[in-house]
Design a protein around this motif. Structure first.
Motif, PDB file in Angstrom:
ATOM      1  N   HIS A  20       0.896  -1.054  -0.021  1.00 52.66           N
ATOM      2  CA  HIS A  20       0.009  -0.073   0.222  1.00 52.66           C
ATOM      3  C   HIS A  20       0.753   1.216  -0.120  1.00 52.66           C
ATOM      4  O   HIS A  20       0.446   2.462  -0.029  1.00 52.66           O
ATOM      5  CB  HIS A  20      -1.001   0.114   1.205  1.00 52.66           C
ATOM      6  CG  HIS A  20      -1.938  -0.922   1.106  1.00 52.66           C
ATOM      7  ND1 HIS A  20      -2.801  -1.148   0.099  1.00 52.66           N
ATOM      8  CD2 HIS A  20      -2.337  -2.188   1.999  1.00 52.66           C
ATOM      9  CE1 HIS A  20      -3.734  -2.102   0.206  1.00 52.66           C
ATOM     10  NE2 HIS A  20      -3.212  -2.790   1.455  1.00 52.66           N
ATOM     11  N   GLY A  79      -6.369  -6.049   5.968  1.00 47.03           N
ATOM     12  CA  GLY A  79      -6.936  -4.548   6.444  1.00 47.03           C
ATOM     13  C   GLY A  79      -8.068  -4.740   6.932  1.00 47.03           C
ATOM     14  O   GLY A  79      -8.586  -4.088   7.809  1.00 47.03           O
ATOM     15  N   THR A 108      -2.848   1.392  11.182  1.00 49.66           N
ATOM     16  CA  THR A 108      -3.278   1.377   9.541  1.00 49.66           C
ATOM     17  C   THR A 108      -1.968   0.411   9.170  1.00 49.66           C
ATOM     18  O   THR A 108      -1.904   0.667   7.645  1.00 49.66           O
ATOM     19  CB  THR A 108      -2.727   2.884   9.079  1.00 49.66           C
ATOM     20  OG1 THR A 108      -1.434   3.055   9.316  1.00 49.66           O
ATOM     21  CG2 THR A 108      -3.744   3.678   9.724  1.00 49.66           C
ATOM     22  N   ARG A 109      -1.341  -0.389   9.678  1.00 47.39           N
ATOM     23  CA  ARG A 109      -0.418  -1.392   9.070  1.00 47.39           C
ATOM     24  C   ARG A 109      -1.081  -2.347   8.009  1.00 47.39           C
ATOM     25  O   ARG A 109      -2.094  -2.993   8.411  1.00 47.39           O
ATOM     26  CB  ARG A 109       0.304  -2.230  10.320  1.00 47.39           C
ATOM     27  CG  ARG A 109       1.108  -3.393   9.599  1.00 47.39           C
ATOM     28  CD  ARG A 109       1.740  -4.440  10.629  1.00 47.39           C
ATOM     29  NE  ARG A 109       2.761  -3.301  11.457  1.00 47.39           N
ATOM     30  CZ  ARG A 109       3.254  -3.871  12.282  1.00 47.39           C
ATOM     31  NH1 ARG A 109       2.959  -4.919  13.044  1.00 47.39           N
ATOM     32  NH2 ARG A 109       4.376  -2.929  12.961  1.00 47.39           N
ATOM     33  N   LYS A 159      -6.942   3.864   5.146  1.00 52.05           N
ATOM     34  CA  LYS A 159      -6.013   4.653   6.213  1.00 52.05           C
ATOM     35  C   LYS A 159      -6.761   5.903   6.470  1.00 52.05           C
ATOM     36  O   LYS A 159      -6.919   6.245   7.902  1.00 52.05           O
ATOM     37  CB  LYS A 159      -4.755   4.701   5.710  1.00 52.05           C
ATOM     38  CG  LYS A 159      -3.760   3.848   5.617  1.00 52.05           C
ATOM     39  CD  LYS A 159      -2.528   4.242   5.063  1.00 52.05           C
ATOM     40  CE  LYS A 159      -1.512   3.144   5.023  1.00 52.05           C
ATOM     41  NZ  LYS A 159       0.006   3.430   4.708  1.00 52.05           N
ATOM     42  N   GLU A 160      -7.542   6.604   5.719  1.00 51.11           N
ATOM     43  CA  GLU A 160      -8.049   7.873   6.022  1.00 51.11           C
ATOM     44  C   GLU A 160      -9.308   7.616   6.625  1.00 51.11           C
ATOM     45  O   GLU A 160      -9.630   8.399   7.985  1.00 51.11           O
ATOM     46  CB  GLU A 160      -8.358   8.863   4.827  1.00 51.11           C
ATOM     47  CG  GLU A 160      -9.071   9.970   4.927  1.00 51.11           C
ATOM     48  CD  GLU A 160      -9.029  10.870   3.753  1.00 51.11           C
ATOM     49  OE1 GLU A 160      -9.825  11.548   3.466  1.00 51.11           O
ATOM     50  OE2 GLU A 160      -8.600  10.542   2.699  1.00 51.11           O
ATOM     51  N   SER A 194       2.843   4.097  16.138  1.00 50.82           N
ATOM     52  CA  SER A 194       2.908   4.044  14.805  1.00 50.82           C
ATOM     53  C   SER A 194       4.351   4.079  14.500  1.00 50.82           C
ATOM     54  O   SER A 194       4.866   4.942  14.676  1.00 50.82           O
ATOM     55  CB  SER A 194       2.009   4.943  14.065  1.00 50.82           C
ATOM     56  OG  SER A 194       2.010   4.838  12.551  1.00 50.82           O
ATOM     57  N   GLU A 247       4.527   5.024  11.135  1.00 52.58           N
ATOM     58  CA  GLU A 247       4.394   5.958  10.200  1.00 52.58           C
ATOM     59  C   GLU A 247       4.291   7.535  10.834  1.00 52.58           C
ATOM     60  O   GLU A 247       3.262   7.952  11.230  1.00 52.58           O
ATOM     61  CB  GLU A 247       2.948   5.807   9.534  1.00 52.58           C
ATOM     62  CG  GLU A 247       2.656   4.324   8.690  1.00 52.58           C
ATOM     63  CD  GLU A 247       3.717   4.307   7.714  1.00 52.58           C
ATOM     64  OE1 GLU A 247       3.789   5.370   7.054  1.00 52.58           O
ATOM     65  OE2 GLU A 247       3.977   3.253   7.042  1.00 52.58           O
ATOM     66  N   GLU A 278       1.495   9.974   9.661  1.00 49.33           N
ATOM     67  CA  GLU A 278       0.210   9.687  10.076  1.00 49.33           C
ATOM     68  C   GLU A 278       0.299  10.219  11.733  1.00 49.33           C
ATOM     69  O   GLU A 278      -1.137  10.819  11.918  1.00 49.33           O
ATOM     70  CB  GLU A 278      -0.244   8.280  10.313  1.00 49.33           C
ATOM     71  CG  GLU A 278      -0.383   7.748   8.852  1.00 49.33           C
ATOM     72  CD  GLU A 278      -0.783   6.252   8.840  1.00 49.33           C
ATOM     73  OE1 GLU A 278      -0.892   5.473   9.976  1.00 49.33           O
ATOM     74  OE2 GLU A 278      -1.037   5.639   7.795  1.00 49.33           O
TER      75      GLU A 278
END
Length: 532
Positions: A215, A428, A452-453, A460-461, A482, A484, A487
Motif C-alpha cells: 500500500h 486490512g 493502519t499497518r 487509512k483515512e 505507529s 508512520e 500519520e
C-alpha cells in the motif's frame, strides 16, 4: 527473458461473493510486478491461487488457467508450489520463535552430514551441518544487505528483522523462480524499507521474478517494472510503472478521485494539561525485540498522544506491557488509581481498550465469525450483549449481529456479512474488525498500535478519521503507536519519541522531521533544541 507466469481468465467466488473476475496478466523472468488495490480487492485471493493455499480448493477451486513456464498448474498445497520454485512471504510471519535465525532460514533445507547410522538406515538420520547452514543463512542476509546475527534466537528479534528473515528463507530455496511478497515493508521503518527495495532489485537482476504487494505506492512505483491495479476483483489497469503517478494509482484503486475530501469539521474540547488520565512511572517491559527500560510519560485527558520510534526501541512494548501481554513492572496510574499490572482482565474492566499490532495472534478469534469478534471483549469483560433466561446468561446473538452490522457499515469492512469467519477476511479488513472490537467497549482510554499497518490509502483515512471522531465525540483519550510518523503528525496533539527503551523527548506534530529523526537516533532533546 521469457514469460514465467501467466494468468488467463482467472475467476474465484466464495459462495455468492465473486472476488476475482476475468483476471489476465503475464510476468516475465527477472521482472518485478506490482499488485495494488484496496483491501478486499482480491489481491490475497489471487496470490493464494498461485501459491496453492488450501482455502482455494476447500471453497470450490477457481476457474481459468494459471501457467508456469508455459505449463498449466493447479497446486493443491503450498508444498507443491515450493517444489515448483514459487515462494511466498505472507503478511503474518511463519517463523519459529525458539529457533535461531539460521535454523529458521534453512528449515527443511538443512545441509547434513552422513554418518555410519545414516548410511545403513537412511538420510533422515544424517546430522545437521551447523557450520554450512550458518554460512547459507549469512549469505542470504548479506545479499539482502542487513546486519543480523544468524546465531541469535528469533524470540529476541525486533519485528523488522523477522521480515528480512522470512525473505532470506524464500531466497535460500533451491531453484527459486518466483517470490510473492505480501506487504513486506508494512512492518519496516523507512530506512529498512529502502534496504529491502535495493535488495529486491538485486534479486530481480539475478533472474528471480517478484510479485510485490504494497500500500506504499511510492515504493511500488520505484521498485516495479509493471503495475496491476485491482478493484473489486477486476484488473482495471496494467501497464509500466513509469506511466503512473501515485495520485493516478490511488484514484484507480478506489474508483474515484482519491484526493482528500473536506469532511465534517470535528470540534474538540479544550485540553486541560493539568488533568492527567494516565501517569506512567518507571515502566519496564520484557518484550523480546521491543524492551522497555524506564518509561515515564503522562497522558492528558482528551488528547491523542502519539508514540514514535525506530523498530526495536520499545514503542510496541509500552501498550503490550500495560495490558499484560509481557512481563511488566513499574507504576501506572489511571484516573488516580494504580493499575494492577499483569492483570489484563481488571485493566480492561476499567474501560481501557487495546488494538494490538498482532491482529492474528492477539487481536482476533480467527475461526469465529465477525460478530463474535467485535462483541467478544464487551461481552466477556462488561457483560454486554447477554440476556437472561431462567437465571442463566446466554449470548444475545441478535444484538451482537446488530453491533457488527453497525461497524461493518461505519468502518466499511468488506465482507459477506457478520457471520463470515475472521480468518477469511483480507488483512486490512481484519484490522478494522480489531478496531471495532475495541470501540465496542466504549473505552475511556484507547491504546492503538500500528492501526493502519497493511491497509490501503482509502482505509487509512477512514481509520484515522474514526480515531479522531472517537476522541472528539466520545471523549476517548487515545495513545497511538505507529511507525508512520506522518500519520502521527496528522492526528496527534503531542508525539513522544522513544529510544533505547526510554522516552527521549516529546515534540509537537508541527516540529520538523529533522528533530524527530535526531531524537529517534539517540541525540538528546537538549542538543536537538540547541541545534535545530
Amino acid at each position: 527473458m521469457g514469460i514465467l507466469l501467466e494468468a488467463k481468465n482467472v475467476e474465484k467466488s466464495f459462495e455468492q461473493n465473486t472476488v476475482l473476475k476475468d483476471v489476465n496478466f503475464t510476468l516475465n523472468e527477472g521482472e518485478i510486478l506490482g499488485l495494488v488495490g484496496e483491501n478486499g480487492a482480491g489481491k490475497s485471493t489471487l496470490m493464494n491461487i498461485i501459491f496453492g493455499m488450501e482455502v482455494i480448493n476447500e471453497t470450490g477451486g477457481y476457474s481459468g488457467e494459471v501457467l508456469l513456464n508455459g505449463k498449466k498448474i493447479n497446486f493443491k498445497s503450498p508444498i507443491e508450489a515450493l517444489d515448483s520454485g514459487i515462494g511466498m512471504v505472507h503478511q503474518e510471519f511463519n517463523l519459529i520463535p525458539g529457533f535461531t535465525v539460521s535454523e529458521n532460514i534453512t528449515l527443511n533445507m538443512e545441509k547434513t552430514n552422513k554418518n555410519l547410522v545414516s548410511s545403513v538406515i537412511g538420510k533422515k538420520y544424517e546430522t545437521v551441518d551447523t557450520k554450512e547452514n550458518l554460512k547459507t543463512s549469512e549469505n542470504a542476509l548479506n545479499t539482502l544487505g542487513v546486519n543480523i546475527d544468524s546465531k541469535e534466537y528469533l524470540s529476541e528479534m525486533p519485528v523488522g528483522h523477522k521480515q528480512f528473515i522470512e525473505i532470506a528463507r524464500e531466497m535460500t530455496r533451491e531453484k527459486v523462480k518466483l517470490i510473492i511478497m505480501d506487504e513486506p515493508t508494512a512492518v519496516l521503518t523507512e530506512s529498512e524499507a529502502e534496504i529491502l527495495i535495493k535488495s529486491l532489485k538485486k534479486l530481480a537482476s539475478l533472474g528471480i521474478s517478484i510479485i510485490f504487494i504494497s500500500h506504499r505506492l511510492s515504493e511500488v512505483i520505484d521498485l516495479c517494472d509493471n503495475i496491476i491495479v485491482l478493484r473489486d476483483g477486476f484488473v482495471v489497469e496494467n501497464r509500466k510503472s513509469s506511466d503512473y503517478t501515485i495520485e493516478e494509482i490511488a484514484s484507480l484503486m478506489v474508483g474515484r478521485n482519491a484526493k482528500k475530501q473536506e469532511g465534517e469539521i470535528i470540534e474538540r474540547k479544550k485540553l486541560n494539561k493539568e488533568d492527567i488520565i494516565l501517569d506512567i512511572k518507571n515502566l519496564w517491559v520484557d518484550m523480546p525485540g521491543e524492551q522497555v527500560i524506564d518509561v515515564n510519560l503522562s497522558v492528558v485527558r482528551g488528547e491523542i498522544l502519539g508514540i514514535a520510534g525506530i523498530a526495536g526501541q520499545g514503542k510496541l512494548g509500552i501498550p503490550n506491557g500495560i495490558l499484560g501481554t509481557y512481563p511488566v513492572g513499574g507504576e501506572v496510574i489511571f484516573n488516580n488509581e494504580n493499575l494492577k499490572l499483569g492483570d489484563t482482565f481488571s485493566i480492561l474492566r476499567k474501560k481501557i481498550a487495546f488494538v494490538s499490532e498482532d491482529r492474528r495472534g492477539v487481536g482476533l478469534l480467527l475461526e469465529e465469525p465477525i460478530y463474535w469478534n467485535i462483541a467478544f471483549n464487551a461481552m466477556q469483560v462488561q457483560n454486554k450483549y447477554l440476556k437472561k433466561r431462567f437465571g442463566i446468561k446466554f449470548r444475545d446473538e441478535v444484538a451482537m449481529k446488530e453491533l457488527a452490522d453497525f461497524y461493518i457499515d461505519s468502518l466499511a469492512i468488506k465482507c459477506m456479512g457478520p457471520t463470515q469467519r475472521a480468518q477469511n477476511l483480507s488483512g486490512g479488513n481484519q484490522q478494522k474488525v480489531c478496531l471495532a472490537k475495541a470501540l465496542a467497549m466504549e473505552p475511556e482510554l484507547l491504546f492503538v498500535s500500528e492501526p493502519t499497518r497493511g491497509i490501503d490509502i482509502g482505509a487509512k483515512e477512514l481509520v484515522l478519521n474514526t480515531l479522531k471522531e472517537t476522541n472528539a465525540k466520545d471523549d476517548t483519550s487515545i495513545v497511538m503507536i505507529s511507525s508512520e510518523l506522518e500519520e502521527l503528525r496528522s492526528i496527534c496533539d503531542r508525539i513522544a519519541v522513544i529510544c533505547d527503551g526510554k522516552i527521549a523527548g516529546i515534540l509537537s506534530p508541527y516540529d520538523s522531521s529533522e528533530k524527530f529523526g535526531l531524537l529517534m537516533s539517540g541525540v538528546s532533546l537538549k542538543e536537538v533544541n540547541a541545534n535545530v
